[in-house]
Design a protein around this motif. Sequence first.
Motif, PDB file in Angstrom:
ATOM      1  N   GLU A   1     -11.558  17.411  60.807  1.00  0.00           N
ATOM      2  CA  GLU A   1     -12.427  18.681  60.911  1.00  0.00           C
ATOM      3  C   GLU A   1     -11.566  19.706  61.463  1.00  0.00           C
ATOM      4  N   GLY A   2     -10.644  19.338  62.539  1.00  0.00           N
ATOM      5  CA  GLY A   2      -9.696  20.344  63.002  1.00  0.00           C
ATOM      6  C   GLY A   2      -8.853  21.137  61.809  1.00  0.00           C
ATOM      7  N   GLN A   3      -8.500  20.148  60.966  1.00  0.00           N
ATOM      8  CA  GLN A   3      -7.811  20.870  59.754  1.00  0.00           C
ATOM      9  C   GLN A   3      -8.560  21.612  58.925  1.00  0.00           C
TER      10      GLN A   3
ATOM     11  N   HIS B   1     -11.169  23.369  59.915  1.00  0.00           N
ATOM     12  CA  HIS B   1     -11.540  24.529  60.715  1.00  0.00           C
ATOM     13  C   HIS B   1     -10.386  25.677  60.649  1.00  0.00           C
ATOM     14  N   GLY B   2      -9.231  25.285  60.996  1.00  0.00           N
ATOM     15  CA  GLY B   2      -8.068  25.669  60.970  1.00  0.00           C
ATOM     16  C   GLY B   2      -7.590  26.451  59.564  1.00  0.00           C
TER      17      GLY B   2
ATOM     18  N   ALA C   1      -9.907  29.183  58.931  1.00  0.00           N
ATOM     19  CA  ALA C   1      -9.802  30.503  59.658  1.00  0.00           C
ATOM     20  C   ALA C   1      -8.658  31.106  58.926  1.00  0.00           C
ATOM     21  N   GLN C   2      -7.680  30.438  58.243  1.00  0.00           N
ATOM     22  CA  GLN C   2      -6.401  31.190  57.568  1.00  0.00           C
ATOM     23  C   GLN C   2      -7.198  31.754  56.255  1.00  0.00           C
TER      24      GLN C   2
ATOM     25  N   MET D   1     -15.283  34.117  63.427  1.00  0.00           N
ATOM     26  CA  MET D   1     -15.803  32.817  62.653  1.00  0.00           C
ATOM     27  C   MET D   1     -16.988  32.634  62.266  1.00  0.00           C
TER      28      MET D   1
ATOM     29  N   LEU E   1     -20.882  27.663  60.371  1.00  0.00           N
ATOM     30  CA  LEU E   1     -20.157  26.698  59.450  1.00  0.00           C
ATOM     31  C   LEU E   1     -20.725  25.459  59.340  1.00  0.00           C
TER      32      LEU E   1
END
Lengths: 772, 168
Positions: A657-659, A661-662, A665-666, A700, A703
């Motif tokens: 999930e962190g990957q 989200h990040g 953002a990019q 953001m 989502l």
Amino acid sequence: MSTEHTATGLIGAPIRRVEDPVLVTGKGCYVDDIHLPGMLHLAVLLSPHPHAKIVSIDTSAARAIPGVRSVLTGADISERVNIPAPMVVPGMKIPPHPPLARGAVHAAGTPVAAVVAQSRALAQDAANAIEVEYESLPAVTDAEKALEPGAPLARTELDNNVCFLSTKTNGDVEKAFAQADHICRMHIASPRLVAMAIEPRGAVAKPEPAGDLTMWLSTQAPHRARADLATALGFPEHRIRVIAPDVGGGFGSKGPLYREYVLAAYLALKLGRPVKWIATRSEDFVGVIQGRDQAMTSELALKKDGTMLGLKARVVANLGAYLYANTTTPTQRMMGMAPGCYQIQNVHVEVAAVFTNTVPTGPYRGAGRPEAVLNIERLVDKAARELGIDPLEIRRKNFIRPEQFPYRTGVNVEYDSGDYEKSLSEALRLSDYQELIRYRDEARERGELVGVGVSTFVEPSGGAGFESGTVRVERSGEFTILTGSSSHGQGHETVYAQVAAEKLRVSMDQVAIRHGDTLAIQQGVGTFASRSAVTGGGAMVIAIDRVVEKARRIAGHLLEAAAEDIVQADGGFAVAGVPGKAVTWRQLAAAAYGGRLPRGMEPGLQETAFFDPKRDAWAFGSHVALVRIDRETGRLAIEKLVLVDDCGVILNPLIVEGQIHGGLAQALGEILGEHMIFGDEGEVLTGSLMNYAVPRASDMPPLIVGETVTPNPFNPLGVKGVGEAATNGAPAVVANAVMDALAPLGIDHIDMPYTAPKLWAAIREAEAKRKG
Amino acid sequence: MSGKMERVTVPINVTVNGVKHEAEVEPRLLLVYFLREHLGLTGTHVGCDTSQCGACTIHMNGRAVKSCTVLAVQADGVKITTIEGLAPEGTLHPVQEGFREKHGLQCGYCTPGMIMTAVHLLETNSSPTEEEIRHALEGNLCRCTGYIHIVEAIQWAAQRMRSSHVSS
């Protein structure tokens, strides 16, 4: 509920990271945190000119400053010292790439002189005191313009601006186009982006007494950096130790060996003292490889019913002025995934890779994949609109179907597994798609600019050959695991430990994951291209299997049972069906290192594996977006975003999930406002965070993240990469939604980023046209 | 620039994480470099040179401040807290705990600054809304997490701090 200390159920559990206690207390150790006795500081003077001859350099004022130890210019370093760039594409032109300019600069940000002094501030003072006289040369910054006859030469050593041309052709493309009912044509460009890892680049070089060299680098690939450094300096590789300590983000941009790293090493060896170099953000803006900047011209041949017959794509890739070892990667990625998730066998893709007087480009999160997804997904949407077909229907009609895997595509690569319909259905369900369409239609009735977009995509992960893993059972029965894939934020120390602990039937705290030191770690490659779980995870699991097999034989010997009757148990091994007959890993280690072994068995309990899946792992996903554009101001708002990604077996959902989200953002940066811009003369217009718009917390959108799980049959863990999923899929879905919103105005194309002034101007122009 | 460079220094007294320091510093020295290079407190990071990224955020007399925007001489007589001084050795501040609980960090480089900003927010507003949290993070950039887990970490910490306040 933490499951950190149980031996089973670890794979797939949302385990909190073992890296975090150090990092949240400020005890991490990044390159700039390293301080060595006698250390000197390097500052580098960069060219403000995009293209110029160097007429003269006066270093006398710099040399006169007390505390300055060395001042170098290009003339002081042998012409043999260059940044290595291999011949990835046969026949590609490889002009010199010295660490300090020799006679001319070909991009703003090119290092011109280097100063070593007793402090960082003194070194900077001295660099500022160097006088350089430049004679401006004509510059070219746009890659398509660089191909036009009479364009200025970006590299005056060459006779044109083409680095290489590359093509892939399959099937009978001309016939497919001749038989088409409709041909959809499109030109689209990806904006040039800055990776902007929050930690700037840095290096500490330390000459060792015996003549060896130790380097701490902010790098994603320590072993590659070592090999490249050896080549650049002509210094023996086996006498170099590269350490990647904590690394503050990379996103592809910390793959190359940078010029300043070579200078730090060169000067440390020359002066016999440790030398530190830390980039400022301004230096990173013109020194770090940049991403995207591919312009794509495509034609899609279709039948009236939406069946895709053939695809032609011509990609003009802006390489910038200098080549690094991985400069060509985005072009190769783009070509290898041009037909996306569709059955298109008649394909012709060509790439023109072009030199310009701009900062060099290279892999940045996605590295050609976001460009390819944007191209095919915009093209498919545009074709659907032109044919009057629903955008979902045209996708479904052409999807590669689950039973067709492994599927060889029209660009001659084989996708491993997939179920694109399932992914799309899940995204539609999570987004409440029909409701979105109703909402859009109602808004449209009121004259509001609201759009819905869909993007279905594939993305290759892994690649770049092998990765390595060593599993060492220590005398205590605890485990040290060495991986060649070094982490810079991905959580390797957690995820690899989860997998290892489950496979070894021990608790996670009995496993230590080590990475990022070429002296400690067997040969390795590094962390990029979403490859760590696939290749590094695979290598580790193979090494674990080998250790378990050896340990099983030792256990049989100790328990006086046949190895076939020995089974793994919590904390060690047991004889199947005989309660109480068991040995622990500690006892096995004692036997392995103490000589109590089956006859003929080598002592020790350590195994190394090198794993090369010899193919990419093809993750995929479906994204849905709802956007609104303010008609008066042009401001874009993403009202809903649904990302469904399939990365095969999920090892740690928190980290996945962190990957996502990040990565999102990019992607949002690319969509909303990030754009590295050079003026007509090549001057840098967006060289700092004052004018380069990185997303902030308030940018953001709402989502929803979903998943499907289609295991990958071609690696031990069944995994596919996920680090780039959102970066690859999200730009296209928002582009489709924005174009859907603007369709009532007759607008069918705008390149990203979708800044308010750009959308405002397009809306005004379209309205004026309608009135006129 | 003249060839002759006189090195002028200025005496300062600063209390950092409860410890008093007397030092002689160059007038141009930035506070962040004083903390990092003179005191060895390397948990405070430098991520930009235009005061945008917030990686260097610390507390000066209880307020979150970007230490790259302050000269060391301006810290004379000031009480400073850095990430290293947020919680007693071996313990975590609830915000630090929240970042771990909610996977609020990846590479960890922006994290100390993020945490210092978040602590200041929660000290001034114990129940911030999601929007207030996002607004408070305006001056801190993260390139890894997409901020979502950071916001959740701060919400988690707010909850924890409120309940511990009630129980004490």
